[in-house]
Design a protein around this motif. Structure first.
Motif, mmCIF file in Angstrom:
data_model
loop_
_atom_site.group_PDB
_atom_site.id
_atom_site.type_symbol
_atom_site.label_atom_id
_atom_site.label_comp_id
_atom_site.label_asym_id
_atom_site.label_seq_id
_atom_site.Cartn_x
_atom_site.Cartn_y
_atom_site.Cartn_z
ATOM 1 N N MET A 58 0.857 -1.254 -0.048
ATOM 2 C CA MET A 58 0.152 -0.077 -0.049
ATOM 3 C C MET A 58 0.898 1.379 0.110
ATOM 4 S SD MET A 58 -3.085 -1.006 -0.374
ATOM 5 C CE MET A 58 -3.819 0.670 -0.159
ATOM 6 N N ALA A 59 1.886 1.145 0.583
ATOM 7 C CA ALA A 59 2.720 2.492 0.413
ATOM 8 C C ALA A 59 3.487 2.711 -0.690
ATOM 9 C CB ALA A 59 4.093 2.312 1.782
ATOM 10 N N GLU A 60 4.032 1.544 -1.622
ATOM 11 C CA GLU A 60 4.330 1.793 -2.837
ATOM 12 C C GLU A 60 3.260 2.681 -3.732
ATOM 13 O OE1 GLU A 60 7.648 1.028 -4.677
ATOM 14 O OE2 GLU A 60 8.011 1.774 -2.468
ATOM 15 N N ALA A 61 1.883 1.929 -3.555
ATOM 16 C CA ALA A 61 1.002 2.119 -4.441
ATOM 17 C C ALA A 61 0.564 3.673 -3.913
ATOM 18 C CB ALA A 61 -0.272 1.533 -4.192
ATOM 19 N N THR A 62 0.581 4.135 -3.019
ATOM 20 C CA THR A 62 0.225 5.481 -2.328
ATOM 21 C C THR A 62 1.399 6.428 -2.903
ATOM 22 O OG1 THR A 62 -0.965 4.492 -0.526
ATOM 23 C CG2 THR A 62 -0.114 6.763 -0.421
ATOM 24 N N GLY A 63 2.722 6.102 -2.673
ATOM 25 C CA GLY A 63 3.818 6.631 -3.200
ATOM 26 C C GLY A 63 3.533 7.124 -4.589
ATOM 27 N N VAL A 64 3.385 6.177 -5.425
ATOM 28 C CA VAL A 64 3.189 6.415 -6.712
ATOM 29 C C VAL A 64 2.046 7.263 -7.218
ATOM 30 C CG1 VAL A 64 2.810 5.375 -9.282
ATOM 31 C CG2 VAL A 64 4.315 4.315 -7.515
ATOM 32 N N PHE A 65 0.953 7.199 -6.586
ATOM 33 C CA PHE A 65 -0.138 7.841 -6.644
ATOM 34 C C PHE A 65 0.068 9.370 -6.213
ATOM 35 C CE2 PHE A 65 -3.981 10.378 -4.756
ATOM 36 C CZ PHE A 65 -4.899 10.109 -5.733
ATOM 37 N N PHE A 66 0.788 9.666 -5.170
ATOM 38 C CA PHE A 66 1.261 11.131 -4.792
ATOM 39 C C PHE A 66 2.195 11.726 -5.792
ATOM 40 C CE2 PHE A 66 0.762 12.231 -0.171
ATOM 41 C CZ PHE A 66 -0.396 11.458 0.141
ATOM 42 N N TYR A 67 2.927 10.741 -6.667
ATOM 43 C CA TYR A 67 3.618 11.580 -7.437
ATOM 44 C C TYR A 67 3.058 11.684 -8.943
ATOM 45 C CZ TYR A 67 6.686 8.948 -11.117
ATOM 46 O OH TYR A 67 7.091 8.532 -12.394
ATOM 47 N N ALA A 127 8.634 16.942 -9.797
ATOM 48 C CA ALA A 127 9.697 16.762 -8.980
ATOM 49 C C ALA A 127 9.209 16.925 -7.328
ATOM 50 C CB ALA A 127 10.516 18.135 -9.261
ATOM 51 N N LEU A 128 8.229 17.815 -7.155
ATOM 52 C CA LEU A 128 7.730 17.891 -5.699
ATOM 53 C C LEU A 128 6.727 16.738 -5.492
ATOM 54 C CD1 LEU A 128 6.803 21.974 -5.739
ATOM 55 C CD2 LEU A 128 8.771 20.532 -4.634
ATOM 56 N N GLY A 129 6.111 16.485 -6.433
ATOM 57 C CA GLY A 129 5.458 15.003 -6.178
ATOM 58 C C GLY A 129 6.036 13.900 -5.680
ATOM 59 N N ILE A 130 7.332 13.764 -6.426
ATOM 60 C CA ILE A 130 8.261 12.805 -6.131
ATOM 61 C C ILE A 130 8.733 12.822 -4.702
ATOM 62 C CG2 ILE A 130 10.396 11.492 -6.737
ATOM 63 C CD1 ILE A 130 9.702 11.783 -9.600
ATOM 64 N N ALA A 131 9.232 14.097 -4.559
ATOM 65 C CA ALA A 131 9.571 14.346 -3.175
ATOM 66 C C ALA A 131 8.851 14.286 -1.991
ATOM 67 C CB ALA A 131 10.206 15.919 -3.117
ATOM 68 N N PHE A 132 7.599 14.537 -2.057
ATOM 69 C CA PHE A 132 6.448 14.286 -1.298
ATOM 70 C C PHE A 132 6.298 12.795 -1.076
ATOM 71 C CE2 PHE A 132 4.689 18.664 -2.428
ATOM 72 C CZ PHE A 132 5.540 19.323 -1.546
ATOM 73 N N ALA A 133 6.121 11.901 -2.150
ATOM 74 C CA ALA A 133 6.206 10.618 -2.189
ATOM 75 C C ALA A 133 7.140 9.861 -1.354
ATOM 76 C CB ALA A 133 5.954 10.245 -3.567
ATOM 77 N N ILE A 134 8.315 10.242 -1.363
ATOM 78 C CA ILE A 134 9.377 9.619 -0.861
ATOM 79 C C ILE A 134 9.199 10.123 0.715
ATOM 80 C CG2 ILE A 134 11.795 9.727 -0.431
ATOM 81 C CD1 ILE A 134 12.014 10.082 -3.385
ATOM 82 N N ILE A 135 9.032 11.178 0.976
ATOM 83 C CA ILE A 135 8.803 11.606 2.525
ATOM 84 C C ILE A 135 7.709 11.007 3.061
ATOM 85 C CG2 ILE A 135 8.104 13.737 3.937
ATOM 86 C CD1 ILE A 135 9.764 15.393 1.854
ATOM 87 N N THR A 136 6.661 10.769 2.482
ATOM 88 C CA THR A 136 5.365 10.251 2.856
ATOM 89 C C THR A 136 5.466 8.735 3.171
ATOM 90 O OG1 THR A 136 4.141 11.864 2.070
ATOM 91 C CG2 THR A 136 2.871 10.220 2.644
ATOM 92 N N CYS A 137 6.142 8.011 2.210
ATOM 93 C CA CYS A 137 5.576 6.557 2.100
ATOM 94 C C CYS A 137 7.048 5.859 2.063
ATOM 95 C CB CYS A 137 5.251 6.173 0.873
ATOM 96 S SG CYS A 137 3.581 6.850 0.499
ATOM 97 N N ALA A 138 8.238 6.455 1.908
ATOM 98 C CA ALA A 138 9.473 5.396 1.954
ATOM 99 C C ALA A 138 9.954 4.970 3.275
ATOM 100 C CB ALA A 138 10.717 6.628 1.435
ATOM 101 N N PRO A 139 9.216 5.671 4.300
ATOM 102 C CA PRO A 139 9.771 5.063 5.650
ATOM 103 C C PRO A 139 9.095 3.840 6.061
ATOM 104 C CG PRO A 139 9.274 7.543 5.936
ATOM 105 C CD PRO A 139 9.057 7.069 4.450
ATOM 106 N N THR A 140 8.043 3.357 5.135
ATOM 107 C CA THR A 140 7.302 1.989 5.220
ATOM 108 C C THR A 140 7.749 1.280 4.189
ATOM 109 O OG1 THR A 140 5.284 3.348 5.965
ATOM 110 C CG2 THR A 140 5.002 1.123 4.971
ATOM 111 N N SER A 141 7.919 1.610 3.057
ATOM 112 C CA SER A 141 8.295 0.428 1.755
ATOM 113 C C SER A 141 9.884 0.762 1.325
ATOM 114 C CB SER A 141 7.333 0.783 0.916
ATOM 115 O OG SER A 141 7.489 1.847 0.141
ATOM 116 N N GLY A 142 10.403 1.782 1.546
ATOM 117 C CA GLY A 142 11.638 1.982 0.932
ATOM 118 C C GLY A 142 11.692 3.059 -0.261
#
Length: 309
Positions: free
Chosen positions: A1-10, A49-64
């Motif tokens: 879900m973190a990976e799906a959410t991160g891609v959605f965010f970006y 660019a900012l979408g990717i940054a926000f995706a990493i900040i939001t979801c990378a702690p969970t899925s990498g």
């Protein structure tokens, strides 16, 4: 879900900016008012660019924070990411982009429907660069009939991005901190959009395939067959990323493993090496200026563990 959410965010901010650009440029009521000048490739690049940054900040702690099937495969090959998780990650990434495409269609439904009706009335194709389907995924310009040329553009853009990502993930890189990595990676995507979106790039298998499926649902199967471009937009990302990460691992990487084998000597001696490994740039000495047995040097390693000598 973190990976799906991160891609959605970006993906959602990026394609929303593309929608803004495409719809305002095509609208006969907005163009005379100058509204179209609000949109540009510069704006689109910043959205991704900012979408990717926000995706990493939001979801990378969970899925990498892979958010790209090619990155997931590269991490499995080079960094020991479990192969059993690879199919789940890739499916989740594509699903996140698919949902982003559906949400975008819902939010801009009125405007996209009007544009679709105008194109049909004018006898224009719905699937082409600048057409309604291009809001969701990329298509070549009409003059880009040489697919080898399009292939090389995609390959080098994706390889550039992969090298930057791998540099940000390198624990021995003193120039990128964990806090700065999301913005460095995001800006790399922005730079590529600013430089090459005008000659057609997709940059990410999941981002392209997920939204291309949505484009096929609403605008027809030509979204996959137009100028036989979709295999390039979907698949080139994988060999380009594998090539770039192999290049970094073999040629550029100078990490703790090399130091541990005794093949590195810091110009400031052992204390300088401790500073380099800790990334804090300072050593606390009981007896400043001495390097004898009574001297105690300490620093914090990158993972917060004290290093003492």
């Amino acid at each position: 879900m973190a990976e799906a959410t991160g891609v959605f965010f970006y993906v959602l901010p990026g394609i929303a900016s593309v929608a803004n650009f495409t719809l305002s440029s095509a609208s006969p009521t907005l163009v005379p008012l100058g509204v179209a000048t609000f949109s540009s490739l510069f704006q689109i690049g910043w959205a991704f660019a900012l979408g990717i940054a926000f995706a990493i900040i939001t979801c990378a702690p969970t899925s990498g924070g892979h958010f790209n099937p090619a990155i997931t495969l590269s991490l499995a090959i080079w960094q020991g990411f479990p192969w059993r998780k690879v199919p789940y990650y890739i499916f989740s990434q594509i699903f996140g982009a698919f949902v982003a495409g559906l949400v975008l269609m819902g939010m801009y439904w009125t405007q996209i429907s009007e544009m679709k009706a105008a194109f049909i009335e004018a006898g224009k194709p719905l699937v082409a660069n600048g057409a309604p389907a291009s809001i969701l995924c990329s298509f070549p310009n009409p003059d880009q009939t040489n697919l080898g040329y399009v292939f090389l553009i995609e390959f080098f853009v994706d390889a550039f991005l992969a090298v930057v990502i791998w540099a940000c993930l390198d624990p021995a890189n003193p120039f990128v901190s964990p806090a700065g990595a999301p913005f460095a990676i995001g800006l790399a995507y922005g730079v590529m959009v600013w430089g090459f979106a005008n000659v057609t790039i997709s940059t990410n298998l999941a981002r392209d395939l997920g939204t291309r499926i949505v484009a096929a649902i609403f605008f027809g199967r030509e979204a996959f067959s137009y100028m036989t471009y979709s295999p390039i937009s979907i698949l080139v990302n994988i060999p380009a990323t594998l090539f770039a990460t192999a290049y970094y691992e073999i040629v550029l990487k100078d990490s703790f493993m090399i130091i541990a084998k005794g093949h590195a000597q810091h110009r400031d001696g052992d204390t300088g090496l401790v500073r380099h490994l800790s990334k804090v740039g300072m050593i606390e000495n009981d007896e400043p200026g001495t390097d004898g047995g009574a001297a105690q040097t300490s620093a914090m390693s990158s993972d917060g563990v004290p290093v003492k000598r």
